[in-house]
Design a protein around this motif. Structure first.
Motif, PDB file in Angstrom:
ATOM      1  N   TYR A  69      -6.541   4.558   6.894  1.00  0.00           N
ATOM      2  CA  TYR A  69      -5.620   5.291   6.259  1.00  0.00           C
ATOM      3  C   TYR A  69      -5.742   6.694   6.576  1.00  0.00           C
ATOM      4  O   TYR A  69      -4.672   7.434   6.711  1.00  0.00           O
ATOM      5  N   ASP A  70      -6.918   7.254   6.657  1.00  0.00           N
ATOM      6  CA  ASP A  70      -6.982   8.633   7.354  1.00  0.00           C
ATOM      7  C   ASP A  70      -6.415   8.841   8.494  1.00  0.00           C
ATOM      8  O   ASP A  70      -5.858   9.915   8.823  1.00  0.00           O
ATOM      9  N   TRP A  71      -6.540   7.999   9.302  1.00  0.00           N
ATOM     10  CA  TRP A  71      -5.888   8.163  10.950  1.00  0.00           C
ATOM     11  C   TRP A  71      -4.352   8.057  10.851  1.00  0.00           C
ATOM     12  O   TRP A  71      -3.618   8.971  11.455  1.00  0.00           O
ATOM     13  N   TYR A  72      -3.854   7.269  10.071  1.00  0.00           N
ATOM     14  CA  TYR A  72      -2.363   7.182   9.745  1.00  0.00           C
ATOM     15  C   TYR A  72      -1.996   8.718   9.341  1.00  0.00           C
ATOM     16  O   TYR A  72      -0.970   8.899   9.472  1.00  0.00           O
ATOM     17  N   VAL A  73      -2.538   9.078   8.005  1.00  0.00           N
ATOM     18  CA  VAL A  73      -2.221  10.393   7.798  1.00  0.00           C
ATOM     19  C   VAL A  73      -2.401  11.484   8.847  1.00  0.00           C
ATOM     20  O   VAL A  73      -1.552  12.473   8.909  1.00  0.00           O
ATOM     21  N   SER A  74      -3.545  11.572   9.413  1.00  0.00           N
ATOM     22  CA  SER A  74      -3.698  12.757  10.180  1.00  0.00           C
ATOM     23  C   SER A  74      -2.813  12.507  11.447  1.00  0.00           C
ATOM     24  O   SER A  74      -2.243  13.639  11.966  1.00  0.00           O
ATOM     25  N   GLN A  75      -2.375  11.546  11.701  1.00  0.00           N
ATOM     26  CA  GLN A  75      -1.035  11.321  12.891  1.00  0.00           C
ATOM     27  C   GLN A  75       0.221  11.513  12.251  1.00  0.00           C
ATOM     28  O   GLN A  75       1.312  11.494  12.945  1.00  0.00           O
ATOM     29  N   ILE A  82       2.265   8.515   7.968  1.00  0.00           N
ATOM     30  CA  ILE A  82       2.509   8.114   6.594  1.00  0.00           C
ATOM     31  C   ILE A  82       1.974   9.519   5.993  1.00  0.00           C
ATOM     32  O   ILE A  82       1.435  10.453   6.554  1.00  0.00           O
ATOM     33  N   SER A  83       2.419   9.859   4.726  1.00  0.00           N
ATOM     34  CA  SER A  83       2.047  10.941   3.851  1.00  0.00           C
ATOM     35  C   SER A  83       1.264  10.439   2.698  1.00  0.00           C
ATOM     36  O   SER A  83       1.375   9.435   2.526  1.00  0.00           O
ATOM     37  N   LYS A  84       0.401  11.270   2.136  1.00  0.00           N
ATOM     38  CA  LYS A  84      -0.471  10.821   0.963  1.00  0.00           C
ATOM     39  C   LYS A  84       0.440  10.751  -0.104  1.00  0.00           C
ATOM     40  O   LYS A  84      -0.043  10.062  -1.041  1.00  0.00           O
ATOM     41  N   GLY A 104      -4.407   0.649   5.632  1.00  0.00           N
ATOM     42  CA  GLY A 104      -5.830   0.165   5.731  1.00  0.00           C
ATOM     43  C   GLY A 104      -5.745  -1.273   4.633  1.00  0.00           C
ATOM     44  O   GLY A 104      -6.511  -2.211   5.084  1.00  0.00           O
ATOM     45  N   VAL A 105      -5.030  -1.044   3.686  1.00  0.00           N
ATOM     46  CA  VAL A 105      -4.670  -2.549   2.933  1.00  0.00           C
ATOM     47  C   VAL A 105      -4.049  -3.669   3.580  1.00  0.00           C
ATOM     48  O   VAL A 105      -4.580  -4.785   3.642  1.00  0.00           O
ATOM     49  N   ILE A 106      -2.888  -3.074   4.419  1.00  0.00           N
ATOM     50  CA  ILE A 106      -2.234  -4.194   5.093  1.00  0.00           C
ATOM     51  C   ILE A 106      -3.249  -4.838   6.018  1.00  0.00           C
ATOM     52  O   ILE A 106      -3.216  -6.031   6.352  1.00  0.00           O
ATOM     53  N   SER A 107      -4.217  -4.253   6.708  1.00  0.00           N
ATOM     54  CA  SER A 107      -5.001  -4.511   7.802  1.00  0.00           C
ATOM     55  C   SER A 107      -5.897  -5.681   7.214  1.00  0.00           C
ATOM     56  O   SER A 107      -6.160  -6.792   7.464  1.00  0.00           O
TER      57      SER A 107
END
Length: 316
Positions: A182-188, A191-193, A201-204
């Motif tokens: 989740y952190d990585w997708y937000v940092s890139q 996605i937004s918080k 992360g849940v999908i994974s």
């Protein structure tokens, strides 16, 4: 019924902490530790005797100065695990030095040493999970160790290729890192918080769970590294979830109804051909998030191991 009690009805709850007070309070089945948590534990004034015991052990074992520090470090890891096992009925996870993550042989030797240290204190190996980073080398180490009844927890798991290789190697347990994905997708900024989309992360973990159950793999899935209770609630029904004391407290304080979201299949498909090393490395390399987060996780755990050794060096 609070959500923590409800969750325990269909998921094994594991405490992601070395703090004995938290373990006693929330009564998990198992507990997990890592170099960062070990550092936190020995920083407490209540745990200084672990350092003193470790220093004495390191000196007694002898060898070079570096050898003594390594012996002391292994002793602290095991002594904290032994203490934790007094308060839980299940497993404690103890982590192999992350700097060994690219050597199958060195991981096997270190894992056996850790198990020997536990058994010297009367703890059977079936109460301990050896934590290894989910590199190809560590996955193969776990496969060999299981033949000697040494069970492993493959951590820092981010890619589907890692999950497949673990299942195909008959690894006992994996720890997919929900929060760090989740952190990585937000940092890139992918996605937004505040996004209402389902957490990556849940999908994974859902994908891994569906795949394992569909093909009847026995490897246990333990979701880890949570950032909020919503991630935990989405994964209710997962084999195990390792949860920090902060989030355990939040679950215990919440009385909203909790439903099971992950349910295993009863119809099984044939297992696919196992990934070769070449295929594993290529598939894992295709996932930029997984490559970055695995490398970062190994570096950070290696850094914390060095910090622990510096503390011991000053005392030695």
């Amino acid at each position: 019924m609070n959500q923590l009690s409800a969750l325990k009805e269909f998921t094994t709850v594991v405490a992601d902490t070395s703090d004995i007070k938290s373990i006693c309070k929330y009564k998990p089945e198992d507990a997990t530790t890592n170099p960062s948590l070990i550092l936190q534990a020995i920083s407490s004034n209540n745990n200084q005797f672990f350092i003193d015991q470790a220093i004495q052990y390191g000196k007694k074992k002898g060898g070079s100065y570096k050898d003594k520090i390594i012996h002391a470090s292994d002793k602290i890891l095991v002594d904290l695990g032994v203490e934790i096992l007094k308060y839980i009925p299940g497993y404690v996870s103890s982590e192999v030095d992350a700097r060994l993550s690219f050597s199958t042989e060195k991981c096997i030797l270190k894992a056996k040493k850790i198990i020997d240290l536990y058994e010297e204190q009367g703890i059977m190996r079936n109460r301990v999970l050896i934590k290894l980073a989910a590199t190809w080398e560590c996955i193969k180490a776990a496969e060999e160790l299981k033949k000697e009844n040494v069970l492993c927890n493959l951590t820092l798991l981010f890619s589907f290729a890692q999950a497949r290789a673990c299942a195909e190697s008959n690894v006992f347990l994996i720890s997919p890192f929900v929060g760090r994905i989740y952190d990585w997708y937000v940092s890139q900024k992918l996605i937004s918080k505040s996004s209402k989309e389902k957490d990556p992360g849940v999908i994974s973990v859902c994908k891994i769970y569906d795949y394992y159950k569909k093909h009847n793999y026995k490897t246990i899935i333990m979701g880890a590294s949570f950032r909020n209770i919503q991630q935990i609630l989405y994964l209710s029904g997962c084999d195990r979830l390792t949860i920090s004391p902060i989030l355990l407290k939040e679950l215990e304080s919440n009385n909203e109804k909790l439903k099971r979201n992950l349910i295993p299949n009863n119809v099984f498909l044939a297992k696919p051909k196992a990934l070769s090393e070449e295929e594993f490395r290529w598939e894992h390399n295709q996932d930029a998030m997984a490559v970055e987060k695995l490398s970062e996780g190994i570096r950070n755990f290696g850094r914390d191991q060095l910090l622990l050794e510096k503390i011991l060096s000053k005392k030695m």
